[in-house]
Write a protein that holds these residues in place. Sequence first.
Motif, PDB file in Angstrom:
ATOM      1  N   VAL A  22     -10.165  14.757  -2.289  1.00 31.55           N
ATOM      2  CA  VAL A  22      -9.628  13.880  -1.244  1.00 31.55           C
ATOM      3  C   VAL A  22      -9.919  12.429  -1.598  1.00 31.55           C
ATOM      4  O   VAL A  22     -11.025  12.080  -1.992  1.00 31.55           O
ATOM      5  CB  VAL A  22     -10.203  14.209   0.155  1.00 31.55           C
ATOM      6  N   TYR A  23      -8.910  11.599  -1.472  1.00 37.33           N
ATOM      7  CA  TYR A  23      -9.097  10.154  -1.621  1.00 37.33           C
ATOM      8  C   TYR A  23      -8.118   9.446  -0.689  1.00 37.33           C
ATOM      9  O   TYR A  23      -7.042   9.041  -1.065  1.00 37.33           O
ATOM     10  CB  TYR A  23      -9.006   9.698  -3.077  1.00 37.33           C
ATOM     11  N   PRO A  24      -8.536   9.319   0.575  1.00 33.99           N
ATOM     12  CA  PRO A  24      -7.686   8.718   1.604  1.00 33.99           C
ATOM     13  C   PRO A  24      -7.688   7.192   1.559  1.00 33.99           C
ATOM     14  O   PRO A  24      -8.407   6.573   0.781  1.00 33.99           O
ATOM     15  CB  PRO A  24      -8.319   9.229   2.895  1.00 33.99           C
ATOM     16  N   ASN A  25      -6.871   6.623   2.438  1.00 31.09           N
ATOM     17  CA  ASN A  25      -6.839   5.173   2.600  1.00 31.09           C
ATOM     18  C   ASN A  25      -8.093   4.697   3.326  1.00 31.09           C
ATOM     19  O   ASN A  25      -8.896   5.497   3.810  1.00 31.09           O
ATOM     20  CB  ASN A  25      -5.581   4.752   3.356  1.00 31.09           C
ATOM     21  N   SER A  26      -8.222   3.391   3.470  1.00 35.18           N
ATOM     22  CA  SER A  26      -9.419   2.812   4.077  1.00 35.18           C
ATOM     23  C   SER A  26      -9.479   3.014   5.584  1.00 35.18           C
ATOM     24  O   SER A  26     -10.538   2.915   6.192  1.00 35.18           O
ATOM     25  CB  SER A  26      -9.466   1.308   3.798  1.00 35.18           C
ATOM     26  N   GLY A  27      -8.348   3.283   6.196  1.00 30.65           N
ATOM     27  CA  GLY A  27      -8.290   3.395   7.650  1.00 30.65           C
ATOM     28  C   GLY A  27      -7.245   2.484   8.253  1.00 30.65           C
ATOM     29  O   GLY A  27      -6.885   2.600   9.418  1.00 30.65           O
ATOM     30  N   GLU A  28      -6.730   1.557   7.431  1.00 34.95           N
ATOM     31  CA  GLU A  28      -5.661   0.682   7.894  1.00 34.95           C
ATOM     32  C   GLU A  28      -4.319   1.425   7.847  1.00 34.95           C
ATOM     33  O   GLU A  28      -4.178   2.435   7.158  1.00 34.95           O
ATOM     34  CB  GLU A  28      -5.596  -0.571   7.016  1.00 34.95           C
ATOM     35  N   ILE A  29      -3.326   0.900   8.569  1.00 36.07           N
ATOM     36  CA  ILE A  29      -2.014   1.528   8.656  1.00 36.07           C
ATOM     37  C   ILE A  29      -0.984   0.668   7.930  1.00 36.07           C
ATOM     38  O   ILE A  29      -0.915  -0.539   8.135  1.00 36.07           O
ATOM     39  CB  ILE A  29      -1.577   1.714  10.128  1.00 36.07           C
ATOM     40  N   TYR A  30      -0.167   1.321   7.109  1.00 39.13           N
ATOM     41  CA  TYR A  30       0.842   0.607   6.325  1.00 39.13           C
ATOM     42  C   TYR A  30       2.181   0.551   7.059  1.00 39.13           C
ATOM     43  O   TYR A  30       2.641   1.551   7.610  1.00 39.13           O
ATOM     44  CB  TYR A  30       1.047   1.307   4.972  1.00 39.13           C
ATOM     45  N   ASP A  31       2.783  -0.633   7.073  1.00 43.85           N
ATOM     46  CA  ASP A  31       4.114  -0.820   7.636  1.00 43.85           C
ATOM     47  C   ASP A  31       5.090  -0.967   6.471  1.00 43.85           C
ATOM     48  O   ASP A  31       5.106  -2.009   5.799  1.00 43.85           O
ATOM     49  CB  ASP A  31       4.168  -2.080   8.509  1.00 43.85           C
ATOM     50  N   PRO A  32       5.915   0.073   6.181  1.00 45.21           N
ATOM     51  CA  PRO A  32       6.814   0.014   5.023  1.00 45.21           C
ATOM     52  C   PRO A  32       7.927  -1.014   5.167  1.00 45.21           C
ATOM     53  O   PRO A  32       8.557  -1.382   4.182  1.00 45.21           O
ATOM     54  CB  PRO A  32       7.375   1.442   4.946  1.00 45.21           C
ATOM     55  N   VAL A  33       8.191  -1.470   6.379  1.00 46.63           N
ATOM     56  CA  VAL A  33       9.239  -2.464   6.595  1.00 46.63           C
ATOM     57  C   VAL A  33       8.755  -3.849   6.154  1.00 46.63           C
ATOM     58  O   VAL A  33       9.396  -4.547   5.369  1.00 46.63           O
ATOM     59  CB  VAL A  33       9.687  -2.501   8.071  1.00 46.63           C
TER      60      VAL A  33
END
Length: 318
Positions: free
Chosen positions: A255-266
């Motif tokens: 497992v290697y998840p993101n830091s906890g922030e949310i990405y906005d692809p727009v």
Amino acid sequence: MRHTLEETLHNTGIMVIDGAMSTALEALGCNLADSLWSAKILAEAPEKIKQVHSDYFKAGADCGITASYQATIPGFMAKGATREEAEGFIRRAVELFKEARSEWWEEEGRESGRTYPLCLGAVGPYGAYLADGSEYRGHYGITRDELEAFHRPRVEILWGAGADLILFETCPSLEEAKVEAGIAEDMGIPYWISFSCQDGGHTCEGTPIEECMKEFEQRDKYPNLQMVGINCTHPQYITELIRRMKSITSLPVAVYPNSGEIYDPVTKTWHGDFVSGRYEQWALEWMEAGASAVGGCCRTVAKHIEEVSHAREKFLNR
């Protein structure tokens, strides 16, 4: 001589994976606002990619992911490169890793008693090439033959350049993962598959993670598959995903998840709290849940990998 995942897991107990390439490059002053994303630095400032790899080794990483996630032949050619140049950039991703690894090993790695870092040849999903956030959705609307034609050349280049193992990462789609696995099996080379997930039970395309594990638990069909995993996913979902995966698969789980922030692809921006300090607690929890390898994806940096290394020390000392 290639090194194996099996020997790395044996030597480390829990393998520490490195962190994000893009976030680290941005910290070094690189502008990644481009459809090639971090892959453009293979052409513009390759020495900075070497520095990122070296920094992660120093932070405790036992393996590293090459800067080839978004490095594709059609992607580079769309920017004006010839096919030969595009292939050279992809090959360079492995060469830079190997150079950084060799230099770090001679300078401090060997004497410190660390294991020799494993080179993971990164193959991002078709959605990464689209550069529109499709790796968080899937449902590309193209055929299996088109997917194979897209992925195979990069796999062949990365393996030919000397990667120890091919890492098919951020897969939103079980069907794409099956195509990728078919390429590796056809070539007879070791690989691992890592899915991106929308919650604690489903891939980004919506397939239950148990269904994915049942598919790849067919060891006669996928004899060269070395590991399965989750990446580019919110940390809050990881423990449940590990438990669901471990209930089905006999393969080691990474497992290697993101830091906890949310990405906005727009807007192509990240929002939310940057996790600091908490990552070590999470990493320990994931190890306790059964993860055999832990690291970080988007927005994680060397300090997060240091926290993972500290968590491993705690876990193994218990």
